[in-house]
Design a protein around this motif. Sequence first.
Motif, PDB file in Angstrom:
ATOM      1  N   ALA A  72      -8.318   2.228   2.629  1.00 21.38           N
ATOM      2  CA  ALA A  72      -6.975   1.640   2.656  1.00 21.38           C
ATOM      3  C   ALA A  72      -6.198   2.121   3.882  1.00 21.38           C
ATOM      4  O   ALA A  72      -5.484   1.351   4.527  1.00 21.38           O
ATOM      5  CB  ALA A  72      -6.219   2.000   1.373  1.00 21.38           C
ATOM      6  N   ASP A  94       0.836  -1.199   0.000  1.00 22.07           N
ATOM      7  CA  ASP A  94       0.000   0.000   0.000  1.00 22.07           C
ATOM      8  C   ASP A  94       0.872   1.251   0.000  1.00 22.07           C
ATOM      9  O   ASP A  94       2.105   1.173  -0.012  1.00 22.07           O
ATOM     10  CB  ASP A  94      -0.937  -0.012   1.207  1.00 22.07           C
ATOM     11  N   GLY A 138      -8.566   7.398  -0.385  1.00 23.39           N
ATOM     12  CA  GLY A 138      -7.909   6.235   0.210  1.00 23.39           C
ATOM     13  C   GLY A 138      -8.195   6.037   1.686  1.00 23.39           C
ATOM     14  O   GLY A 138      -7.388   5.461   2.408  1.00 23.39           O
ATOM     15  N   ARG A 148       1.426   6.908   4.286  1.00 21.38           N
ATOM     16  CA  ARG A 148       0.780   8.217   4.474  1.00 21.38           C
ATOM     17  C   ARG A 148       1.472   8.974   5.600  1.00 21.38           C
ATOM     18  O   ARG A 148       1.744   8.414   6.671  1.00 21.38           O
ATOM     19  CB  ARG A 148      -0.699   8.030   4.841  1.00 21.38           C
TER      20      ARG A 148
END
Length: 396
Positions: free
Chosen positions: A378, A341, A375, A344
């Motif tokens: 996710a 993924d 997102g 962040r």
Amino acid sequence: MWQILVPKGRELVVRFEEIDEAEKRRLCDFMLAQRVYLFVGSGVSLDSIGPDGEMFSAGKLREELVALNSLPSNATLQKAYSALSDEQVEKHITHHYTCTENGPTITRLANQPWRRVYSLNVDNCFESAFGSVIEANEFSPTSIETLNFDDSFVELLADKRASIIHLHGWVEQTQSGYVFSQNEYAKAMTRPNSWMLTLSQLIRTETFIVAGTSFDEIDVEYYLEQRSQKTVRGDVPPSVLIEPYPNKLTEMLCENHQFCLFEGTVLDFFSRLEAIDDRLRMPWRNNESDGLSGLDLPESERLRFSSNFHRPPDDPQKIPNPGRFLLGAELDWSMLAANSDIAREAFSDVRRDVVTAADSPQFKLILLVDEPGSGKTAFLKRLAFDLSRGSDEVFW
């Protein structure tokens, strides 16, 4: 909507392999959440054993009953059954269809959580096979319910792991008799019958897996007549007919009643599903692994929670393929374990806030707000995966 549109003049039946991969995964999700109905006929019991050996198919039973009373060789099963004496019914129906050894087909079906099972069979194979599931998972003996065609309707309770409806009677409730002949079935249809009515309504819109029976049987046709392209909803996964030997009639009826066709056996079907979602290999959540054993919850509340939430797996298989996620594939635990993924910047701050809130009695809810498509799901799944590596109980 899962329906596949093809040019006029080409085959219109939708085959399982033609369905979008996302729809197949959604079917798996619904099955794991016990939201799919099962409708079975005699074919699912043929590899199970009774006192006389393997269970008879409808065709084999017809031959046996015709020979028993020296009827014309072309006599139907319905006519052959109607000629039986009470003693012959006991020996050739009740005794023969009492299960002594579960076959692999019914064993696999019983190992799957179903919303409800509607059975055209008079045998007790499903009950016998589910008894093994109860023992293996240490479920309560009362977690299974069996209802006959003449029983009053009851709502499905959360503490029931399996609910089986016998539409033609069954060997452990012989006082109600069996429904074998067309006359008997016609009488059953004309009388108020809550289970037949319920099934005819459910099959219009809900997701069903049909196995062990063809679509051109009189009783199956009665229910399927309620289902068409106009009634099928687009917000549920496709219904599936499992048929190892389909013909043109099978394909036409699948098309008419909006079933997709899986060409193969029940065991082939589950092997295919398990390749799509490995969780279906062990779909039952036992009392030790649902993460709720330390809470003082009624069994019904606990089961209701477990049917909608699951814990992130302790050791998911690592599949490093970031391209799948970047191209729009749903983020799964295997991708997270492989760090496929997107990292962040806000992750550390949000994680700290969640941990603080979990330790504080003042906080019960955290709301994550951002633009559509940014997102959030996710991000939250990564958060759940990360937190589940510690000592906290985390549910998704």
